[in-house]
Write an enzyme that holds these catalytic residues in place. Structure first.
Site, PDB file in Angstrom:
ATOM      1  CE  LYS A 167      45.341  42.286  40.004  1.00 31.05           C
ATOM      2  NZ  LYS A 167      44.909  41.828  38.669  1.00 31.05           N
TER       3      LYS A 167
ATOM      4  CG  HIS B 146      37.877  38.478  29.023  1.00 29.02           C
ATOM      5  ND1 HIS B 146      37.280  39.313  29.924  1.00 29.02           N
ATOM      6  CD2 HIS B 146      39.198  38.740  29.090  1.00 29.02           C
ATOM      7  CE1 HIS B 146      38.197  40.057  30.521  1.00 29.02           C
ATOM      8  NE2 HIS B 146      39.378  39.746  30.031  1.00 29.02           N
TER       9      HIS B 146
HETATM   10  N1  COA Z   1      38.927  41.738  25.700  1.00 34.68           N
HETATM   11  C1  COA Z   1      38.628  42.683  26.582  1.00 34.68           C
HETATM   12  N2  COA Z   1      39.402  42.972  27.640  1.00 34.68           N
HETATM   13  C2  COA Z   1      40.516  42.260  27.798  1.00 34.68           C
HETATM   14  C3  COA Z   1      40.888  41.252  26.908  1.00 34.68           C
HETATM   15  C4  COA Z   1      40.034  41.002  25.810  1.00 34.68           C
HETATM   16  N3  COA Z   1      40.310  40.064  24.918  1.00 34.68           N
HETATM   17  N4  COA Z   1      42.056  40.729  27.318  1.00 34.68           N
HETATM   18  C5  COA Z   1      42.393  41.379  28.429  1.00 34.68           C
HETATM   19  N5  COA Z   1      41.474  42.307  28.718  1.00 34.68           N
HETATM   20  C6  COA Z   1      41.514  43.258  29.835  1.00 34.68           C
HETATM   21  C7  COA Z   1      40.869  42.783  31.073  1.00 34.68           C
HETATM   22  O1  COA Z   1      39.518  43.137  31.075  1.00 34.68           O
HETATM   23  C8  COA Z   1      41.664  43.497  32.135  1.00 34.68           C
HETATM   24  O2  COA Z   1      41.166  44.786  32.292  1.00 34.68           O
HETATM   25  P1  COA Z   1      41.380  45.607  33.633  1.00 34.68           P
HETATM   26  O3  COA Z   1      42.854  45.794  33.792  1.00 34.68           O
HETATM   27  O4  COA Z   1      40.643  46.845  33.332  1.00 34.68           O
HETATM   28  O5  COA Z   1      40.773  44.808  34.736  1.00 34.68           O
HETATM   29  C9  COA Z   1      43.053  43.597  31.547  1.00 34.68           C
HETATM   30  O6  COA Z   1      42.874  43.446  30.172  1.00 34.68           O
HETATM   31  C10 COA Z   1      44.033  42.550  31.970  1.00 34.68           C
HETATM   32  O7  COA Z   1      43.344  41.481  32.474  1.00 34.68           O
HETATM   33  P2  COA Z   1      43.576  39.947  32.317  1.00 34.68           P
HETATM   34  O8  COA Z   1      43.687  39.506  30.932  1.00 34.68           O
HETATM   35  O9  COA Z   1      42.512  39.332  33.144  1.00 34.68           O
HETATM   36  O10 COA Z   1      44.980  39.728  32.914  1.00 34.68           O
HETATM   37  P3  COA Z   1      45.520  40.066  34.313  1.00 34.68           P
HETATM   38  O11 COA Z   1      46.578  41.062  34.081  1.00 34.68           O
HETATM   39  O12 COA Z   1      44.480  40.369  35.298  1.00 34.68           O
HETATM   40  O13 COA Z   1      46.098  38.652  34.723  1.00 34.68           O
HETATM   41  C11 COA Z   1      47.613  36.742  34.543  1.00 34.68           C
HETATM   42  C12 COA Z   1      47.180  38.131  34.061  1.00 34.68           C
HETATM   43  C13 COA Z   1      46.537  36.030  35.322  1.00 34.68           C
HETATM   44  C14 COA Z   1      47.891  35.937  33.297  1.00 34.68           C
HETATM   45  C15 COA Z   1      48.894  36.912  35.356  1.00 34.68           C
HETATM   46  O14 COA Z   1      48.711  37.893  36.346  1.00 34.68           O
HETATM   47  C16 COA Z   1      49.342  35.626  36.023  1.00 34.68           C
HETATM   48  O15 COA Z   1      49.733  34.691  35.357  1.00 34.68           O
HETATM   49  N6  COA Z   1      49.287  35.594  37.357  1.00 34.68           N
HETATM   50  C17 COA Z   1      49.670  34.424  38.131  1.00 34.68           C
HETATM   51  C18 COA Z   1      50.960  34.660  38.904  1.00 34.68           C
HETATM   52  C19 COA Z   1      52.143  34.449  38.018  1.00 34.68           C
HETATM   53  O16 COA Z   1      52.372  33.387  37.477  1.00 34.68           O
HETATM   54  N7  COA Z   1      52.943  35.503  37.893  1.00 34.68           N
HETATM   55  C20 COA Z   1      54.116  35.495  37.067  1.00 34.68           C
HETATM   56  C21 COA Z   1      53.761  35.843  35.642  1.00 34.68           C
HETATM   57  S1  COA Z   1      55.221  36.031  34.704  1.00 34.68           S
END
Ligand code: COA
Length: 156
Positions: free
Chosen positions: A40, A16
């Site tokens: 969550k 990240h």
């Molecule tokens: N390097 C390392 N790990 C990474 C990474 C990177 N560059 N990018 C993503 N990851 C990993 C994270 O560690 C995480 O791992 P985990 O699943 O083991 O915890 C995973 O990828 C996904 O995490 P993250 O990037 O934090 O995304 P998320 O899926 O938790 O959240 C949001 C995504 C916040 C963008 C999305 O849920 C959102 O917009 N929510 C708001 C509600 C909404 O608008 N919903 C409608 C969307 S269409």
């Protein structure tokens, strides 16, 4: 231009951090937006995640840290963001990211999603794996910053 980089960051990893640093070179301002989804179960509270990320980026003028709940598009509108940044680690991320970006585009057509390809040294990283390894006492020093190593030690 203002970019928002949303995620759970539970906890933030070096993957990240790489994305945030690279985005900060291309945009006037990057807002790291921590999702606080009430359904969550996070290991770190929203405040803890905020404190950790603030600590990491405290010396950067154009990186801000905030938390949000509800829809990303509403939050993006609220802070005046032009772009959503997401990191792509592998093809497996692609389908989910594509679906999310298309949905967001329907909800807010003027908000663009831009993808940065994660550095290959981070392509295998995820927050869950870091937590799992830390919970068994494994060495996570090369995957997360020192502040996260210490916070994880306190948790487990
Ligand atoms: N390097 C390392 N790990 C990474 C990474 C990177 N560059 N990018 C993503 N990851 C990993 C994270 O560690 C995480 O791992 P985990 O699943 O083991 O915890 C995973 O990828 C996904 O995490 P993250 O990037 O934090 O995304 P998320 O899926 O938790 O959240 C949001 C995504 C916040 C963008 C999305 O849920 C959102 O917009 N929510 C708001 C509600 C909404 O608008 N919903 C409608 C969307 S269409």
């Amino acid at each position: 231009m203002i970019a928002v980089y949303p995620g759970s960051f539970d906890p933030i990893t070096n993957g990240h951090i790489d994305i945030i640093n690279r985005a900060a070179k291309k945009f006037d301002k990057v807002v790291v937006a921590i999702l606080n989804n009430k359904d969550k179960n996070y290991l770190f509270s929203s405040q803890e995640r905020l404190d950790i990320i603030n600590e990491i980026f405290k010396s950067y003028d154009n990186i801000e840290v905030d938390s949000f709940d509800g829809l990303l598009v509403d939050y993006a509108k609220y802070i005046g963001a032009d772009v959503v940044i997401r990191g792509l680690r592998a093809m497996t991320d692609f389908e989910y990211e594509m679906q999310m970006s298309m949905f967001n585009k329907k909800l807010m057509p003027e908000l663009e999603t831009m993808f940065l390809v994660t550095g290959d040294e981070f392509s295998f990283l995820s927050s869950s794996l870091v937590k799992e390894v830390a919970s068994y006492g494994g060495d996570i020093k090369s995957f997360v910053p020192k502040v996260v190593v210490n916070r994880l030690k306190d948790k487990f």
